[in-house]
Structures are given as C-alpha cells and as structure tokens.
Design a protein around this motif. Sequence first.
Motif, PDB file in Angstrom:
ATOM      1  N   PHE A  73       9.590 -10.923 -30.189  1.00 33.03           N
ATOM      2  CA  PHE A  73       9.950  -9.572 -30.602  1.00 33.03           C
ATOM      3  C   PHE A  73      10.621  -9.616 -31.978  1.00 33.03           C
ATOM      4  N   ASP A  74      11.523 -10.572 -32.169  1.00 35.45           N
ATOM      5  CA  ASP A  74      12.190 -10.703 -33.466  1.00 35.45           C
ATOM      6  C   ASP A  74      11.194 -11.125 -34.551  1.00 35.45           C
ATOM      7  N   TYR A  75      10.227 -11.966 -34.192  1.00 35.64           N
ATOM      8  CA  TYR A  75       9.229 -12.405 -35.163  1.00 35.64           C
ATOM      9  C   TYR A  75       8.425 -11.222 -35.689  1.00 35.64           C
ATOM     10  N   TYR A  76       8.121 -10.268 -34.826  1.00 36.43           N
ATOM     11  CA  TYR A  76       7.365  -9.091 -35.245  1.00 36.43           C
ATOM     12  C   TYR A  76       8.100  -8.338 -36.355  1.00 36.43           C
ATOM     13  N   PHE A  77       9.394  -8.095 -36.163  1.00 35.68           N
ATOM     14  CA  PHE A  77      10.143  -7.298 -37.131  1.00 35.68           C
ATOM     15  C   PHE A  77      10.535  -8.098 -38.373  1.00 35.68           C
ATOM     16  N   GLN A  78      10.734  -9.403 -38.239  1.00 29.82           N
ATOM     17  CA  GLN A  78      11.179 -10.200 -39.376  1.00 29.82           C
ATOM     18  C   GLN A  78      10.021 -10.773 -40.188  1.00 29.82           C
ATOM     19  N   ALA A  79       8.875 -11.016 -39.565  1.00 28.48           N
ATOM     20  CA  ALA A  79       7.768 -11.683 -40.255  1.00 28.48           C
ATOM     21  C   ALA A  79       6.534 -10.802 -40.399  1.00 28.48           C
ATOM     22  N   PRO A 118      10.982   0.675 -46.713  1.00 27.45           N
ATOM     23  CA  PRO A 118      10.716  -0.095 -45.485  1.00 27.45           C
ATOM     24  C   PRO A 118       9.345   0.228 -44.918  1.00 27.45           C
ATOM     25  N   SER A 119       8.777  -0.724 -44.220  1.00 27.64           N
ATOM     26  CA  SER A 119       7.484  -0.513 -43.586  1.00 27.64           C
ATOM     27  C   SER A 119       7.622   0.441 -42.409  1.00 27.64           C
ATOM     28  N   PRO A 120       6.682   1.376 -42.242  1.00 29.45           N
ATOM     29  CA  PRO A 120       6.742   2.267 -41.071  1.00 29.45           C
ATOM     30  C   PRO A 120       6.591   1.514 -39.756  1.00 29.45           C
ATOM     31  N   PHE A 121       6.006   0.313 -39.792  1.00 31.00           N
ATOM     32  CA  PHE A 121       5.907  -0.484 -38.574  1.00 31.00           C
ATOM     33  C   PHE A 121       7.280  -0.922 -38.082  1.00 31.00           C
ATOM     34  N   ALA A 122       8.255  -0.905 -38.976  1.00 30.99           N
ATOM     35  CA  ALA A 122       9.632  -1.194 -38.571  1.00 30.99           C
ATOM     36  C   ALA A 122      10.459   0.074 -38.525  1.00 30.99           C
ATOM     37  N   ALA A 123      10.350   0.911 -39.556  1.00 30.31           N
ATOM     38  CA  ALA A 123      11.204   2.099 -39.650  1.00 30.31           C
ATOM     39  C   ALA A 123      10.926   3.113 -38.551  1.00 30.31           C
ATOM     40  N   LEU A 124       9.683   3.215 -38.095  1.00 34.50           N
ATOM     41  CA  LEU A 124       9.329   4.189 -37.055  1.00 34.50           C
ATOM     42  C   LEU A 124       9.252   3.558 -35.672  1.00 34.50           C
ATOM     43  N   ILE A 125       8.654   2.381 -35.578  1.00 38.28           N
ATOM     44  CA  ILE A 125       8.425   1.783 -34.263  1.00 38.28           C
ATOM     45  C   ILE A 125       9.693   1.153 -33.704  1.00 38.28           C
ATOM     46  N   LEU A 126      10.558   0.613 -34.546  1.00 44.51           N
ATOM     47  CA  LEU A 126      11.789  -0.011 -34.055  1.00 44.51           C
ATOM     48  C   LEU A 126      12.682   0.978 -33.297  1.00 44.51           C
ATOM     49  N   PRO A 127      13.009   2.156 -33.857  1.00 48.84           N
ATOM     50  CA  PRO A 127      13.817   3.104 -33.062  1.00 48.84           C
ATOM     51  C   PRO A 127      13.109   3.580 -31.797  1.00 48.84           C
ATOM     52  N   PHE A 128      11.783   3.765 -31.908  1.00 47.36           N
ATOM     53  CA  PHE A 128      11.042   4.256 -30.748  1.00 47.36           C
ATOM     54  C   PHE A 128      10.984   3.217 -29.636  1.00 47.36           C
ATOM     55  N   SER A 129      10.937   1.949 -29.998  1.00 48.13           N
ATOM     56  CA  SER A 129      10.821   0.898 -28.989  1.00 48.13           C
ATOM     57  C   SER A 129      12.068   0.771 -28.123  1.00 48.13           C
ATOM     58  N   GLU A 182       6.722  12.284 -36.665  1.00 49.79           N
ATOM     59  CA  GLU A 182       6.252  11.438 -37.749  1.00 49.79           C
ATOM     60  C   GLU A 182       5.501  10.222 -37.219  1.00 49.79           C
ATOM     61  N   LEU A 183       5.917   9.715 -36.056  1.00 49.50           N
ATOM     62  CA  LEU A 183       5.229   8.567 -35.467  1.00 49.50           C
ATOM     63  C   LEU A 183       3.827   8.936 -35.008  1.00 49.50           C
ATOM     64  N   ASP A 184       3.647  10.175 -34.515  1.00 55.10           N
ATOM     65  CA  ASP A 184       2.307  10.627 -34.136  1.00 55.10           C
ATOM     66  C   ASP A 184       1.371  10.662 -35.348  1.00 55.10           C
TER      67      ASP A 184
END
Length: 570
Positions: free
Chosen positions: A183-189, A201-212, A320-322
Amino acid sequence: MPRKRSADRIGPLKTRSRSGCQQCRSSKVKCDERLPHCTRCWERGLQCQRGVSLKWESEYLSRGLTFGRAGVWKKGQDQHGEFAADTSISSTSPTLSTTTLYSDECHEWLPVPRVYGWSFINSDYATFEQPRAVSIPTSPLTYQIDRSKDEGGCLVAVKCSERPRRSLSIFPELSGTKHAQLFDYYFQAVCPRTTPSQKEPSPFAALILPFSTVASQTLVKAIQALGACHWSKSDSKLSAVGLRFKSAVLKELRHKLATEGPLKCSMDTEILVIMMMLCLYEIVDDCDQRWTVHLRGAKDLVAFRRQRESMWPSPSIRGELDSFSEGFFAFQDIIGRTACGETAVFGADYWRGDEQQINVWMGCSPELVSILSMITELSRSRRRNMSDDDGSSFFLPAASLENRLDHLQQLAADPTDITLIAAADLKRQAAILYLHCALYGASPSTSLVIQLVCEILNRVSELIDQGIVASMTWPVFVAAVELDPLNDDIGRDTTGLPISGRALVLRALEAMAGSAVTNVTRTRVVISKVWQMRDMNTAGTGLHDLGEDTSHLNDWERYVAPVSNAMSLA
C-alpha cells in the motif's frame, strides 16, 4: 650440434607457400600447386580448392591454439635492417594482398561504436516468416524516480528494488500484515510516476488517498495488487502476490455486480476506482487485450450512470473523483486508438472542446484530447468514403482540425510549472505529426514529417536530460514510427557527429521504463516491428510479398495500425 643461425645459412631463405590448396594446407603437407588440380588431390580424388579462408582469432584462443603466424617474426631482415612481421593470417590466395587489408595508408579506420544492452537488432528468421507478429519479451524495470531532490535540485534515481520509506501506515490495521508495504509502495513509488508535473500532486494520490480511508477492503486490495504488480518488475517474487490480490478483487467485484445490479453499481464511485486499479494492473503486467475488458466494462457503467442522471436529475454536483475515473478510461481509449484506428469506445462527447487548462495526469488539455479523437474518427471516415468525389466531407473538417492545432493554447493552473507546460506542448507537436500522417498520407520522407520528428525527439532528449520522462509515451511513439529508414539523423551532437533517431528512441524508452505507469516493453516491441517492416520494404522484401493490396492505405494505416492493437500510450 648447435642449430645454424640465419646469417650462417647458404642460399635463399625458404618461406611458407601462400598459394597452396586448402586440402594440403589443412594436412600440413607441401602442395606442388599444379593447376587445375595439384598432384596430391588428383591422386586421392579430393576437391582441390584455392581461395580466401577467413579465420577468427577469438575462436583459436578459446581452443587454446596459436592464431596463424600473428606476432611471429621472420628470420630474415628487410632492406632497412629491421625485422619484418608476417601478417599472413587469413589469406590463402596469391592475389589477395595483406598490405591492402591492414595498411592504414589505404583505408580509413572507423571508431568502434559503443554497444548498449537495448540496441536494436533488425530482424531474424521469424521476422520474414511472420512480418506482423508481435512477441512481447520480459523486460524488468530498472529504476524508479524519487521525487526528492539532491543538492543541485535534480531528481534522484533510486533502484526499484529498494523498499518504500518507513512512515506511519495509512491503514493501522494493515501495519501487522505480511504485505503492508504494498500500500505504501503505491503512494510513494507509483503515484509520482503518473504526472510530469513537479509542483502539482498526482490525482492518483490526491483523490484516491482520502477516498481509500473510507472505502471497503476491496479497493485496498486493488491498490495492493497494482503495487505488487509494479514492484514485481524488479522483484519477481511479488508477481504471485499481486496475482492473488487481483483474483480476490475480481471475485468480490463480480459478486457485487451480480447482487446489486449494474444500474445501482454505476452510481457507486468505488466501483469505477476499483476497475481503474485493475485496468492499470493489466497495462503494467502484459498490456494485452485484458485491459480493454475493464475499459469496456467502465463504458457500460458510465452509460448507465448518464442514463440515470438524465431521467432523475440531481441537484448535487458530481464528485471530482467520479470525473477523474471517467476521464481516465476515456483518455486511455482515445490515445490507444490513435495507433490502431479501431472503433471508439468513448467518443469525443466526453471532452469539452474549449477546455484549455492542462490536466495534471494527462499532461495536456481536454481540448487537445478532443481534437485527437476527431482526427481518428475522420481517418476512419475517409477509409469508408473513398468514393467521395469532391472530398468536401473530409478536407474541410481536416483543415479545421489542423487550424485548431496550430492555434491551440494550453494553460497550466500554475504558470511556473514549466515541465507540465513542456509536456503539453510536446503532445501538441505530436498531434500535428499524427494529423498529417493519418489524414494527409504523409510519410517519413515528407519534409514536414522529417522536421517534426527531429523537433519532437530533440525535445524529448532535453526533457530526459532534465530527469522528466513521465507522460512522454505517446509523443515518443508517434515520432519513432515515422522515422525515415534511409536517414534517421536528427541533428548533431557537441562533437559534430550525427545523432541517430533510433538510438535516441531506444534510450528514451529505457529511461521511461522506470518512470511511467505503463508497459514500455510493449511500446518498444511495436516500434521495432514498424522499423522492421519499413526496412524490409526498403530492401524489396515488404508487404507486397504477403499478397495484400495496400495501395488504398496511407503510410500510417500500412505500417503502424496493423501491429498496434490494444496498446496503452497514455
């Protein structure tokens, strides 16, 4: 009795004959050199052959044998009183002068080029047997980009095998599990590789991290599956781990779709996010037809959602995530179809034609994506309406799209984000090149194509030197497949030597392999296949040998489209 010295001997110095036949030389006996057959070969019924016999020093040394007479001095002296070396090491013909072969006065010696591990080998037997077959080898990633800076402000490259930095776990309940670091590898790498911007920031982190943090365990497993798949490119032991996570996510996703139905699931934001993770998994893994299954499934869910919103309008604004999830699939579809020209899954109506702000993940504006979609559709329409007499249904729209590209403005939210602006303009240049090839039939020998290819690849080289390699897959692909097979020089280096376009492309792909969430191996294989087909056609062994009539196809449709199915170039 002591052996006589050379100076004490009487008579002419006897030297080894260089005109004997190969049979006598191999048997190490004297040949009388009679023609057409020497006496020994005539008596024994052997084939008397004379000519050049090439020998390789490496082969002799590997067998522990002395290589000919190299380094052996003659026992006589030349006219200057110096000992002369016998250079007769590879010729048995009296007419072949070894002085001509080895004299610096007669030949200009060229420097031996450096051979890299990624160097392009043009063809083998399978290339001619199946010219359009695309075989994807295993090519593990080597490096990843760490967003931390060194003292000079440059990006620091670290080995992909290094583990993520230790930090507080986003999910405390995962900290004690066996695969918590995925899980950490996804957000860090993984996330930093999805955008060329160094400020946004990438939306893969900025949007998905809070939603997860509020999502189900199915999404967490999907993220872990993607992390394990990407990590497995440098650590193969994680391949099985990622496969287990993916299987579990697919099982739970199928169960939810079966129990709740597609209409209800279409309104669930989590479903599209999970499918997005699975789609990226398949792209990174093998980039075959499987990632398009998730693409078409997402299209059905989006269609259900839009149908429901039209029937029961809601005052609430879509999250925004949709919008990001829908845009992810639509962008993958449009960029991939530019290569193969297949039927659209997501049409141009998913993009606003006047939206000029650059999307951080796409690396360009939605307006540019909309233009690319219309170029591909117009190219398909041209093939269907070849009998159009006046061509008004083609040339007017083509001229309009060309004019829009020439005057296209792409704006960044932060005007100082130079790398994002450079990536967007690089895509605009590639779009102009694609338009002229797909619509106007331009080829690598066209002057405008030569100019655009040189500009694109030189800009790619500059960005790579700056450590920026994300979001360049599509521009590199478009320029690479349109390189002139007879002259791929794109400029001169600092020493004045020509720069090979093919070598630069291969270096760019090698750098991108560790800095993009895509399958660079598949991209390189397709580019190499296009180069092979062009080289074979130049040599006279081309597509006409397949018994196909390609006279009605333009250059892009003849060489690029047939080998570019199901590619991910986003």
